[in-house]
Design an enzyme around this catalytic site. Structure first.
Site, PDB file in Angstrom:
ATOM      1  N   ASN A 162      25.829  15.053  -5.529  1.00  0.00           N
ATOM      2  CA  ASN A 162      25.267  15.915  -4.481  1.00  0.00           C
ATOM      3  C   ASN A 162      24.239  16.908  -5.022  1.00  0.00           C
ATOM      4  OD1 ASN A 162      26.983  17.599  -5.870  1.00  0.00           O
ATOM      5  ND2 ASN A 162      28.120  18.306  -4.074  1.00  0.00           N
ATOM      6  N   GLY A 303      23.324  22.651   3.682  1.00  0.00           N
ATOM      7  CA  GLY A 303      23.949  21.644   4.526  1.00  0.00           C
ATOM      8  C   GLY A 303      24.024  20.334   3.773  1.00  0.00           C
ATOM      9  N   HIS A 326      30.430  27.265   0.050  1.00  0.00           N
ATOM     10  CA  HIS A 326      29.321  26.857  -0.828  1.00  0.00           C
ATOM     11  C   HIS A 326      28.419  25.836  -0.160  1.00  0.00           C
ATOM     12  CE1 HIS A 326      31.241  23.014  -1.407  1.00  0.00           C
ATOM     13  NE2 HIS A 326      30.584  22.703  -2.505  1.00  0.00           N
ATOM     14  N   ALA A 328      28.292  22.776   3.453  1.00  0.00           N
ATOM     15  CA  ALA A 328      28.929  22.214   4.637  1.00  0.00           C
ATOM     16  C   ALA A 328      30.299  21.647   4.296  1.00  0.00           C
ATOM     17  CB  ALA A 328      28.044  21.122   5.240  1.00  0.00           C
ATOM     18  N   LYS A 396      16.858  13.365  -5.260  1.00  0.00           N
ATOM     19  CA  LYS A 396      18.227  13.158  -5.717  1.00  0.00           C
ATOM     20  C   LYS A 396      18.242  12.186  -6.888  1.00  0.00           C
ATOM     21  CE  LYS A 396      21.286  14.195  -1.851  1.00  0.00           C
ATOM     22  NZ  LYS A 396      22.272  14.972  -2.601  1.00  0.00           N
TER      23      LYS A 396
END
Length: 397
Positions: A162, A303, A326, A328, A396
């Site tokens: 993430n 989010g 921290h 969603a 990412k």
């Protein structure tokens, strides 16, 4: 909402989430944490979900003890954000070139720099703190010493999962730089080493969950862990600062005519331990998937790769140990997300964002996360919103 209190063995569990909406496995973890003899308080954030040993989205306050698994394996993971002088009108219609330049400047996934980046040459660091960091590496666990070269080359890199680098636009049209990363492989290896040490200690043999093994004050094991923990937290902070400066370099080159300037960097850990005082007690406060939100503290609550993120200011709610969520928080596991969603879903949910839209990031699809606006509503007594951001570029690993 204000918090809901659920009974626990040693302390009540204060929840800024509807207990009925939290999966049973996560609720059991919270009850397990509340059995620890050293615990003095437990606050649960609205993004709470199942984790290893302790839930993600929990704040655990203990006296004379700390649980390494409750910190997590990405020690010091957190967020950084900077407001720029650019506006949405300065951005080109096609942002693919900008994304490509960011990916060239900041290694992603398991990647690293070919040579360690010299942070004192145009990257915003003073020499002394940087030298102090690596001088401190001399004192970390022998088990990870052989990783020094790799750790140096991974400084200023993103990682995967993430973690991300984003270019965002706020509601007034201002452009922001934002990123999420931690202590890379060196932090994980330090965490794994100490979790293993803690599990074998005699005082941890009768715990309801051995993943909640702790170190206790005035022992050599606690001293060693604290040393390595605080070193990894510094590494994580420097990693984000160096990445942000590499990101700024890209933006300066790509928007030369606009001559962009940058505001003060906001940086906040959300997997870490801090020494804090509450109700006359000196406590070790572990935030796993939670930020500090003391009165006036700036923080970042993201989010997902297709939804809003928030710059916030803490309200200093002591009942939550001055904390907030921290992000969603996941509503389904990575495996479940891959089974449930398709690449077409990913494309639809990230429409308007210049980002990867392939199977390698399907588990990061926005639908795998909780509704960030609902999460923000549940913590109105913890933070106030300073700015609402929406990404237009997302990188990412």
């Amino acid at each position: 909402m204000s918090y809901v209190e659920v009974s626990g063995a040693q302390v009540p569990i204060r929840m800024w989430a509807d207990p009925a909406s939290v999966e049973d496995s996560a609720m059991q973890q919270l009850r397990n944490v509340a059995t620890l003899p050293w615990i003095r308080g437990l606050a649960v954030m609205p993004d709470v979900h199942f984790g290893k040993g302790a839930t993600v989205g929990s704040v655990i306050a203990m006296e004379g003890a700390v649980c390494p698994a409750a910190v997590g394996v990405d020690i010091g993971c957190g967020m950084s954000a900077v407001k720029t002088s650019l506006t949405a009108n300065d951005l080109p219609g096609d942002l693919s070139r900008l994304r490509s330049k960011i990916e060239q400047a900041i290694p992603v996934g398991r990647g690293m720099h070919d040579d360690p980046v010299d942070p004192t040459r145009g990257h915003g660091f003073a020499t002394a703190p940087w030298d102090d960091l690596w001088d401190g590496f001399e004192g970390v666990a022998d088990a990870v010493k052989f990783r020094e070269e790799r750790a140096r080359k991974q400084m200023g890199t993103l990682g995967s999962g993430n973690h991300y680098v984003e270019l965002c636009v706020d509601m007034s049209g201002s452009v922001w730089l934002m990123l999420h990363s931690g202590s890379r492989n060196i932090g994980k290896e330090l965490a794994d080493h100490h979790i293993g040490v803690a599990r074998d200690l005699p005082h941890n043999q009768n715990l309801v969950d051995r993943d909640l093994a702790v170190f206790v004050a005035d022992t050599p094991q606690m001293a060693a862990y604290r040393n390595d923990l605080f070193w990894a937290q510094r590494y994580a902070k420097y990693n984000r600062t160096l990445m942000m400066n590499l990101f700024k370099d890209v933006v300066r080159k790509e928007f030369k005519k606009a001559k962009p300037t940058f505001g003060q960097e906001i940086s906040a850990h959300h997997n870490y331990v801090a020494e804090e005082r509450y109700d006359g007690m000196d406590l070790l406060v572990t935030r796993k998937g939670a930020i500090r939100a003391g009165s006036g503290d700036f923080g970042i609550i993201p989010g997902s790769m297709g939804t809003s993120s928030y710059i916030v200011k803490g309200l200093g709610n002591a009942k939550a140990f001055n904390s907030a969520s921290h992000g969603a928080g996941r509503r389904m596991s990575r495996g479940a997300a891959k089974r449930h969603f398709s690449l077409k879903d990913l494309e639809e949910q990230t429409r308007g964002v210049e980002c990867r839209k392939d199977s390698g990031v399907l588990d990061e699809i926005p639908g795998a996360y909780k509704n960030i606006d609902q999460v923000m509503e549940q913590q109105r007594d913890l933070v106030e919103v300073v700015a609402k951001l929406k990404q237009v570029v997302c990188v990412k690993g």
